[in-house]
Design an enzyme around this catalytic site. Sequence first.
Site, PDB file in Angstrom:
ATOM      1  N   GLU A 141       1.538  -0.125  -4.918  1.00 22.25           N
ATOM      2  CA  GLU A 141       0.559   0.883  -5.337  1.00 22.25           C
ATOM      3  C   GLU A 141       1.271   2.224  -5.416  1.00 22.25           C
ATOM      4  OE1 GLU A 141      -3.571   2.901  -3.664  1.00 22.25           O
ATOM      5  OE2 GLU A 141      -1.945   2.386  -2.287  1.00 22.25           O
ATOM      6  N   ASP A 182       0.837  -1.194   0.000  1.00 23.82           N
ATOM      7  CA  ASP A 182       0.000   0.000   0.000  1.00 23.82           C
ATOM      8  C   ASP A 182       0.879   1.254   0.000  1.00 23.82           C
ATOM      9  OD1 ASP A 182      -2.776   1.134   0.445  1.00 23.82           O
ATOM     10  OD2 ASP A 182      -1.772   1.949   2.205  1.00 23.82           O
TER      11      ASP A 182
END
Length: 539
Positions: A272, A204
Amino acid sequence: MTLPKDPDWWRGAVIYQIYPRSFQDSNGDGIGDLPGITSRLDHIATLGADAIWISPFFTSPMKDFGYDVSDYCGVDPMFGTLADFDALVTRAHDLGLRVMIDLVLSHSSDQHPWFRESRQSRDNPKADWYVWADPKPDGTPPNNWLSIFGGSAWSWDARREQYYLHNFLTSQPDLNFHNPDVQEAQLDVARFWLERGVDGFRLDTINFYFADKYLRDNPALPKELRNDSIAPAVNPYNHQMHLFDKNQPENLEFLRKFRSVLAPYGAAAVGEVGDAQRGLEIMAEYTSGGDKVQMCYPFEMLQPRRLTAEGVEATFARMAAAAPDAWPCWSYSNHDTVRHITRWQLSEEGAKAYTALLMCLRGSVCLYQGEELGLPEAEIAFEDLQDPYGIEFWPEFKGRDGARTPMTWQKDNAQGGFTAGPRAWLPVTAPHLARAVGAQAGVADSMLEFYRAVLAFRRAHPVLRYGDMTGITAEGPVIRFTRQGAEEIFCAFNLGEASQDIHLPDGRWEAIGGALGAQPVIEGKANLGPWHYCLARRV
């Protein structure tokens, strides 16, 4: 079953994202859980995916639904236990599915023991584990950085009489990756899960690990350059050029360390990259050279505006210029975006064309749960909202809950077969019930059967997973290219509303993919109606 240790299993893989709160509830409390996921893994294996990515299930106060972690090595009781996780991994491997889990390394919950200790004083053992800074002389925050969730990225702590950085909610303080102890602690988290059998990680906010150590102000971004793919247009976050609050050069060395942890396990990572201006270039930087993460997904195909042929050509040109060996992981939808069926206002035929295109592009692929059913964005009333992002910016931005509603398995069931309880954590909507797995399985022209067919087609033609991609050209609404390897496949997709005639490259070509709706080739030409496409093999 132990899957073979293949360090390249990720290359060209199709990864199915599971949002655990919304996949399957096993105990009737209205919230999905790990045993529920295990019970539905056959669906993913039958779909033809290579791996699953499970969004966070760690111990958390759930202010951001698991992306605020208070114990990186624990399972939140609402999702089950570590034994449940182990059983999930075993079942997935028995079905031939790799398992990737979400790691939220850039920030923790303010309830994490690390932060609780850090905020006690300026001289405790973890005092420097988070990004702390003195106020300006007038008491205001140390710089102009903004939070993606609205307002300043700095919050005042009276005990230390300092501000702490949070790029997201105030309850999600940013860790200080300039401290080597923090890096090692997070690498130990990765080792813990690798030892439990995971095959990789989705990282993330991979470009947020380091903040500028001098805490310099971000410059303003001219209005004409603003892009709302990271934050909604109403968010002033889009008014800055984010030069200093993320994307720092020190990140590269940490990613090399992370890659060295993965290597003995044959594991992989997909990052990401949250950056509206330089996402492709950062992705290329992080995945090139074979010594950092294997793949990243930028936001070029998660944009609010419909992907065009010209956009595909420009994306691959930018990527090639940045690093020819960069490896993207493409996706149209995820838990943070409006589902692409709605976002791009696609018909059933248009959705199938875009899916076929996705499966033919060079790179790996992420599919988001329910995408294979053609689910539109769910309409959620304000009083049913759970997402703090949506509540903050309502009604101009309705948040992320519309993409997070429960998976529908049965048509004739008020909760879609998601839960045996009286109510799911988010409402199940009628349009989603009509598209339940049970309503589409075995129906020849259904979206579900199309996804199964197109994933099987990709698997049957390894050149689509591993091969080179050449001749990427936009001709009006048509994007065309060739995949080259053990075989050569020509691909052309009409992403427009009018018919187009195309000429194939010189040579003999045999049309393939007829079962997917691909158009015939006649004397080196093909007529592509709206949303039609051509797939042909050189003979």
